[in-house]
Design an enzyme around this catalytic site. Structure first.
Site, PDB file in Angstrom:
ATOM      1  N   TYR A 189       0.947  -1.312  -0.068  1.00 36.05           N
ATOM      2  CA  TYR A 189       0.106  -0.021   0.094  1.00 36.05           C
ATOM      3  C   TYR A 189       1.039   1.382   0.139  1.00 36.05           C
ATOM      4  CZ  TYR A 189      -3.992   3.079   1.408  1.00 36.05           C
ATOM      5  OH  TYR A 189      -4.593   4.168   1.415  1.00 36.05           O
ATOM      6  N   SER A 221       3.955   1.648  -0.918  1.00 35.04           N
ATOM      7  CA  SER A 221       4.567   1.740  -2.256  1.00 35.04           C
ATOM      8  C   SER A 221       3.876   2.320  -3.166  1.00 35.04           C
ATOM      9  CB  SER A 221       5.157   0.385  -2.932  1.00 35.04           C
ATOM     10  OG  SER A 221       6.049  -0.223  -1.938  1.00 35.04           O
TER      11      SER A 221
END
Length: 251
Positions: free
Chosen positions: A158, A160
């Site tokens: 998430y 990233s």
């Protein structure tokens, strides 16, 4: 103004996405509520005001991770309103949390596919439609997360994806400015949504203690910032990220 708002993925049609739809409708926009869940989209549609002249809202089912689905949606909007959406807010996103040492490849891929690739496809589809018709201006707003800046335990995928959304937005802003299209991000912190309703009270208390303003945020407070970025009040603002966090992680 025709506003295209991707409310959630999957399901829900609520929280931040619904609040943005309601705020935009109250400002006089014709709102297209796009969601992977037809029921959720229709529920949000039913909550929208349409008191102002010329307003005509509609709901649409869409999968933001599918280019074909998005192209079909944009085509139907142009057929319905005789113009592409001049404002687009993408609040679609999913989580599949786990610790880095245990996270499955499929968990990582799916979150990137919806949150990051989906943001790329949404931005591209709306921008292409605006450029093709020679629209004088447009505003594309992507809902990121403060987690994309600071990271979060259990959310390698998430975090990233949300960091990627900021890089995408800045690049799109540089490329699309010459067409009058502005691209910006909104980064919510701890916001009270149906997702947080399932979080234990002691965890909410701990989270709230980290916020300098001493409380969780409301979806409407994120919607207010989206309304600013959609309007001519922000006509000289592009390529930026606005944190809506109550001061969380300011250093």
């Amino acid at each position: 103004i025709v506003s295209l708002l991707f409310t959630s993925h999957p399901g829900g049609g609520s929280g931040i996405g619904r609040a943005v739809c309601q705020r935009f409708a109250s400002e006089g926009a014709s709102v297209v509520v796009a969601d992977i869940s037809e029921d959720s989209a229709n529920e949000t549609l039913g909550s929208l005001s349409h008191d102002l002249k010329g307003q005509a809202h509609m709901a649409a089912v869409v999968d933001v991770s599918s280019k074909q689905s998005l192209d079909k949606l944009v085509t139907s909007i142009q057929a319905h309103y005789f113009q592409p959406p001049s404002v687009c807010v993408n609040a679609a996103g999913i989580t599949q949390d786990d610790f880095l040492l245990r996270m499955e490849e499929e968990q990582f891929d799916r979150v990137i596919q919806v949150n990051l690739k989906g943001s790329f496809l949404v931005t591209q589809a709306v921008a292409q439609a605006l450029v093709a018709c020679g629209a004088p201006k447009g505003s594309i707003i992507t809902v990121g997360s403060i987690v994309g800046k600071v990271g979060n335990i259990g959310q390698a995928n998430y975090a990233s994806s949300k960091a990627g959304v900021e890089g995408l937005t800045r690049t799109a802003a540089k490329e699309l400015s010459r067409f009058g299209i502005r691209c910006n991000c909104v980064l919510p912190g701890f916001i009270l949504t149906p997702m947080t309703d399932k979080v234990p009270e002691k965890v909410i208390t701990k989270m709230t203690s980290l916020v300098p303003m001493g409380r969780m945020g409301e979806p409407a407070e994120v919607a207010d910032v989206c309304a600013f970025l959609a309007s001519d009040d922000s006509r000289y603002v592009t390529g930026i990220s606005i944190e809506v966090t109550g001061g969380l992680f300011i250093g």
